[in-house]
Motif scaffolding. Structure first.
Motif, PDB file in Angstrom:
ATOM      1  N   ALA A 201       0.820  -1.213   0.000  1.00 26.19           N
ATOM      2  CA  ALA A 201       0.000   0.000   0.000  1.00 26.19           C
ATOM      3  C   ALA A 201       0.855   1.265   0.000  1.00 26.19           C
ATOM      4  N   TYR A 202       0.243   2.372  -0.473  1.00 27.73           N
ATOM      5  CA  TYR A 202       0.877   3.684  -0.411  1.00 27.73           C
ATOM      6  C   TYR A 202       0.665   4.263   0.984  1.00 27.73           C
ATOM      7  N   ASN A 203       1.748   4.800   1.587  1.00 24.92           N
ATOM      8  CA  ASN A 203       1.698   5.160   3.004  1.00 24.92           C
ATOM      9  C   ASN A 203       1.571   6.661   3.288  1.00 24.92           C
ATOM     10  N   GLY A 204       1.564   7.478   2.278  1.00 24.85           N
ATOM     11  CA  GLY A 204       1.532   8.919   2.503  1.00 24.85           C
ATOM     12  C   GLY A 204       0.247   9.405   3.151  1.00 24.85           C
ATOM     13  N   ASP A 205       0.340  10.597   3.755  1.00 24.48           N
ATOM     14  CA  ASP A 205      -0.829  11.189   4.399  1.00 24.48           C
ATOM     15  C   ASP A 205      -1.955  11.460   3.403  1.00 24.48           C
ATOM     16  N   TYR A 206      -1.612  11.613   2.132  1.00 23.31           N
ATOM     17  CA  TYR A 206      -2.647  11.913   1.144  1.00 23.31           C
ATOM     18  C   TYR A 206      -3.663  10.786   1.019  1.00 23.31           C
ATOM     19  N   ILE A 207      -3.271   9.551   1.332  1.00 26.94           N
ATOM     20  CA  ILE A 207      -4.207   8.415   1.287  1.00 26.94           C
ATOM     21  C   ILE A 207      -5.297   8.608   2.339  1.00 26.94           C
ATOM     22  N   ALA A 208      -4.900   9.066   3.522  1.00 25.49           N
ATOM     23  CA  ALA A 208      -5.886   9.324   4.582  1.00 25.49           C
ATOM     24  C   ALA A 208      -6.832  10.453   4.168  1.00 25.49           C
ATOM     25  N   ASP A 209      -6.317  11.472   3.495  1.00 28.12           N
ATOM     26  CA  ASP A 209      -7.157  12.585   3.035  1.00 28.12           C
ATOM     27  C   ASP A 209      -8.195  12.103   2.018  1.00 28.12           C
ATOM     28  N   ILE A 210      -7.759  11.227   1.103  1.00 27.08           N
ATOM     29  CA  ILE A 210      -8.693  10.703   0.102  1.00 27.08           C
ATOM     30  C   ILE A 210      -9.777   9.869   0.785  1.00 27.08           C
ATOM     31  N   ALA A 211      -9.369   9.019   1.722  1.00 28.23           N
ATOM     32  CA  ALA A 211     -10.327   8.158   2.421  1.00 28.23           C
ATOM     33  C   ALA A 211     -11.352   8.997   3.184  1.00 28.23           C
ATOM     34  N   LYS A 212     -10.882  10.051   3.827  1.00 28.23           N
ATOM     35  CA  LYS A 212     -11.795  10.911   4.590  1.00 28.23           C
ATOM     36  C   LYS A 212     -12.832  11.552   3.673  1.00 28.23           C
ATOM     37  N   ASP A 213     -12.374  12.081   2.524  1.00 29.57           N
ATOM     38  CA  ASP A 213     -13.293  12.728   1.590  1.00 29.57           C
ATOM     39  C   ASP A 213     -14.217  11.719   0.917  1.00 29.57           C
ATOM     40  N   PHE A 214     -13.739  10.489   0.747  1.00 34.30           N
ATOM     41  CA  PHE A 214     -14.594   9.458   0.169  1.00 34.30           C
ATOM     42  C   PHE A 214     -15.741   9.130   1.125  1.00 34.30           C
ATOM     43  N   LEU A 215     -15.418   9.011   2.410  1.00 35.27           N
ATOM     44  CA  LEU A 215     -16.445   8.657   3.400  1.00 35.27           C
ATOM     45  C   LEU A 215     -17.471   9.779   3.571  1.00 35.27           C
ATOM     46  N   THR A 216     -17.030  11.025   3.361  1.00 32.79           N
ATOM     47  CA  THR A 216     -17.971  12.146   3.511  1.00 32.79           C
ATOM     48  C   THR A 216     -18.632  12.504   2.187  1.00 32.79           C
ATOM     49  N   GLN A 217     -18.434  11.637   1.182  1.00 32.08           N
ATOM     50  CA  GLN A 217     -19.099  11.742  -0.116  1.00 32.08           C
ATOM     51  C   GLN A 217     -18.844  13.090  -0.801  1.00 32.08           C
ATOM     52  N   LYS A 218     -17.582  13.488  -0.783  1.00 32.99           N
ATOM     53  CA  LYS A 218     -17.177  14.720  -1.458  1.00 32.99           C
ATOM     54  C   LYS A 218     -17.241  14.549  -2.981  1.00 32.99           C
ATOM     55  N   THR A 219     -17.292  15.681  -3.689  1.00 31.16           N
ATOM     56  CA  THR A 219     -17.241  15.699  -5.149  1.00 31.16           C
ATOM     57  C   THR A 219     -15.924  16.333  -5.576  1.00 31.16           C
ATOM     58  N   VAL A 220     -15.236  15.668  -6.493  1.00 24.84           N
ATOM     59  CA  VAL A 220     -13.958  16.198  -6.989  1.00 24.84           C
ATOM     60  C   VAL A 220     -13.986  16.185  -8.509  1.00 24.84           C
ATOM     61  N   ALA A 221     -13.156  17.055  -9.105  1.00 25.24           N
ATOM     62  CA  ALA A 221     -13.098  17.127 -10.567  1.00 25.24           C
ATOM     63  C   ALA A 221     -11.694  17.498 -10.998  1.00 25.24           C
ATOM     64  N   ALA A 222     -11.193  16.810 -12.031  1.00 18.89           N
ATOM     65  CA  ALA A 222      -9.910  17.150 -12.629  1.00 18.89           C
ATOM     66  C   ALA A 222     -10.138  18.234 -13.679  1.00 18.89           C
ATOM     67  N   SER A 223      -9.057  18.703 -14.307  1.00 22.56           N
ATOM     68  CA  SER A 223      -9.179  19.784 -15.277  1.00 22.56           C
ATOM     69  C   SER A 223      -9.922  19.346 -16.532  1.00 22.56           C
ATOM     70  N   ASP A 224     -10.005  18.033 -16.755  1.00 19.76           N
ATOM     71  CA  ASP A 224     -10.833  17.522 -17.845  1.00 19.76           C
ATOM     72  C   ASP A 224     -11.649  16.360 -17.292  1.00 19.76           C
ATOM     73  N   GLY A 225     -12.707  16.019 -17.954  1.00 17.96           N
ATOM     74  CA  GLY A 225     -13.550  14.929 -17.471  1.00 17.96           C
ATOM     75  C   GLY A 225     -14.662  15.413 -16.562  1.00 17.96           C
ATOM     76  N   GLU A 226     -15.579  14.500 -16.264  1.00 19.51           N
ATOM     77  CA  GLU A 226     -16.733  14.834 -15.433  1.00 19.51           C
ATOM     78  C   GLU A 226     -16.392  14.771 -13.940  1.00 19.51           C
ATOM     79  N   PRO A 227     -17.060  15.594 -13.113  1.00 21.48           N
ATOM     80  CA  PRO A 227     -16.860  15.506 -11.663  1.00 21.48           C
ATOM     81  C   PRO A 227     -17.258  14.130 -11.151  1.00 21.48           C
ATOM     82  N   VAL A 228     -16.614  13.713 -10.082  1.00 18.90           N
ATOM     83  CA  VAL A 228     -16.891  12.401  -9.481  1.00 18.90           C
ATOM     84  C   VAL A 228     -17.300  12.621  -8.030  1.00 18.90           C
ATOM     85  N   THR A 229     -18.449  12.087  -7.661  1.00 18.18           N
ATOM     86  CA  THR A 229     -18.934  12.161  -6.290  1.00 18.18           C
ATOM     87  C   THR A 229     -18.742  10.807  -5.621  1.00 18.18           C
ATOM     88  N   ALA A 230     -18.092  10.808  -4.461  1.00 19.00           N
ATOM     89  CA  ALA A 230     -17.825   9.557  -3.743  1.00 19.00           C
ATOM     90  C   ALA A 230     -19.128   8.945  -3.256  1.00 19.00           C
TER      91      ALA A 230
END
Length: 585
Positions: A201-230
């Motif tokens: 597994a990847y051990n950086g703190d950013y993994i915890a940040d992604i997991a937290k936002d996934f559990l709180t059903q955040k919406t994210v979007a890259a500069s191209d493509g459609e937004p993704v809601t967890a």
């Protein structure tokens, strides 16, 4: 020497050669070079030595005849002051003072266009760089790619090419599966060191940040493509994967934005499978008869195209090896009309070059040998406070590009703002971005580089970006003290510019267009950084040797025009590599 002047001298030599080579089948090419020793003159030509043997003439006598004809033809042009023959037949020319001074008028007239050409007009080129897996923050190696790729793209643009900057996302494969598993483990409450934590597994703190936002059903979007809601459903690994990839693509977008790098297009590896491009490439290779099956795997006969051994295309488990989608991707580049493609990658990709090129030759689409071109860079070591920095809390295992930019920016600039809103002011990372971009192209790509954060923060001549930017700021200060109309400098008499330091500075300004062309031919944007430091050195030496704002009005105006032209060329070069040109330091 400016391009029109160079062509004028070549034309004089060609005219002088005509009666000499008449009746022969010789078609000589006149080449002009700058003598290594400035005391030998401004221009050197060895055409007499080249033609002496086929013409059965003494090279010095031939040179003498050429010099006489060239000087007679140049008598009215006020271009060549003198000519002499050296050694076995070298012809050394000295330009007139007026010819050397012409560069100032040219720079003032062309301004931001100075150095540009239409060499590549009507030609398309694709430069692919960074192309990081969306599995974590960008690291300093990606930063070196970003600086190299963006500067290389700019070099093509100033020569008239139609340039596309492209970022290729490897959003498929084992690493993406590992990312999803890492986020899933964090979302389940596990952390590095726990018995349940996946070994890979990847051990950086950013993994915890992604997991937290996934559990709180955040919406994210890259500069191209459609937004993704967890979805928030930890058991849905595909939902976790999709959210994590988009999350990290957005983070990489922010890093690139801080670095001042923009892409024209993003290309996803998954689209190659979705659109059938991978299967189409494999079918084309099979149809060409360059594949075979052995031990349950599908192989490509890359040895037929210079590789040291044949390569597996499709493994026994039915999955493709990583170079197969690379072949498909480059077929797509060719089909999109890019006859010129450059990949800026780490030196660890060296082993893939032969097999990718072999696959492209084998598909029988008329793709030329040596397609695509590669610029491979070596690793970057980061030093801070005299010690090597190997890891980042943010990434867990490496120094990120964002770390490097922030460290090189120094203390939080918001602290220098107004008392009432300092905490709310966004941090200005311009200084850090400038240092990182300049440093990372200041060496040839194939050399290892030590990035010294302490040096990047230093306000001294040892810091190359500070040294160059200070030259620009120094000129701004002189022009500000003058308080005159800068537009009037375009028509001043430049004949007073006769001091040795002025001659050196004029010669360096005239080198700029040729330097750009050589840097492009060699795919070496480091030459821009070399040139800028040399130009800054000439400016500082001149400034320390001669006063600009003298009492003599004619001399003062001529020197101000020289200052203005130098500032313009510094601006042009800094803009090309994505570094700012501050008016004050």
């Amino acid at each position: 020497m400016l391009a029109p002047q160079k062509q004028q001298i070549i034309d004089l030599f060609n005219a002088a050669l005509q009666p000499i080579i008449a009746g022969s089948e010789l078609q000589p090419t006149v080449t002009l070079e700058r003598p290594r020793d400035p005391s030998h003159g401004d221009v050197a030509c060895n055409i007499a030595m080249q033609l002496a043997k086929p013409l059965k003439k003494n090279p010095r006598e031939l040179a003498q005849a050429l010099v006489a004809a060239v000087m007679a033809g140049a008598a009215e042009g006020k271009l060549i002051e003198s000519a002499e023959i050296a050694g076995p037949g070298f012809i050394n020319l000295r330009l007139t003072a007026a010819a050397k001074q012409q560069v100032v008028k040219t720079v003032l007239q062309e301004a931001a266009e100075y150095g540009k050409s239409q060499l590549g007009a009507g030609k398309k080129v694709l430069v692919e760089f960074v192309s990081a897996n969306p599995t974590g923050p960008l690291h300093v190696g990606h930063g070196r790619q970003g600086a190299l790729g963006d500067a290389l793209s700019a070099l093509f643009e100033v020569q008239g090419f139609d340039v596309t900057r492209e970022f290729y996302y490897n959003d498929a494969g084992v690493q993406i599966a590992t990312l999803a598993a890492s986020v899933q483990a964090r979302a389940n409450g596990f952390k590095p060191g726990d018995a349940e934590w996946p070994e890979t597994a990847y051990n950086g703190d950013y993994i915890a940040d992604i997991a937290k936002d996934f559990l709180t059903q955040k919406t994210v979007a890259a500069s191209d493509g459609e937004p993704v809601t967890a979805s928030g459903d930890i058991s849905d690994i595909e939902s976790v994967r999709k959210f994590a990839v988009t999350y990290l693509r957005r983070e990489q977008d922010l890093d690139l934005q801080a670095f001042g790098v923009k892409f024209d297009n993003y290309y996803l590896e998954t689209s190659l499978y979705k659109d059938g491009k991978v299967n189409a490439a494999v079918d084309a290779l099979k149809a060409a008869g360059v594949t075979y099956e052995l031990d349950g795997a599908l192989w490509l006969r890359t040895t037929d195209y210079g590789d040291d051994k044949d390569r597996v295309m499709k493994k026994t488990d039915g999955t493709y090896t990583y170079f197969v989608p690379d072949v498909a991707y480059h077929v797509v580049k060719w089909q999109r009309g890019f006859g010129k493609v450059i990949n800026v990658q780490g030196s660890d990709h060296h082993g893939t070059i032969a097999r990718v090129r072999a696959g492209l030759q084998a598909v029988n689409l008329g793709i030329p040998q040596g397609y695509p071109d590669y610029v491979l860079h070596k690793m970057v070591t980061v030093m801070k406070n005299g010690e090597e920095v190997k890891i980042s809390k943010r990434a867990g295992s490496y120094v990120t590009l964002r770390d490097l930019i922030e460290w090189s920016a120094g203390e939080d600039s918001a602290a220098d703002g107004a008392q009432g809103d300092a905490q709310d002011s966004p941090r200005d990372l311009t200084r850090g971005r400038d240092a990182v971009r300049f440093f990372l192209i200041s060496r040839k790509a194939d050399t290892e580089f030590v990035f010294d954060v302490d040096l990047a923060l230093a306000k001294s001549d040892e810091n190359p970006v500070y040294y160059v930017q200070y030259a620009h700021a120094r000129i701004c200060s002189v022009l500000a003290q003058w308080t005159g109309d800068e537009a009037s400098l375009a028509t001043v008499d430049l004949s007073p510019l006769t001091a040795p330091r002025e001659a050196s500075l004029l010669a360096k300004l005239a080198e700029y267009p040729d330097m750009l062309q050589h840097a492009l031919e060699e795919l070496g944007p480091h030459q821009v950084a070399f040139y800028l430091r040399d130009l800054a050195g000439e400016l500082h030496s001149y400034y320390n040797a001669e006063r600009v704002l003298v009492d003599n009005e004619a001399l003062k105006m001529a020197r101000l025009a020289l200052m203005y032209a130098t500032r313009q060329v510094l601006r042009n070069g800094l803009a090309l590599i994505g570094v700012s040109a501050p008016a004050r330091m």
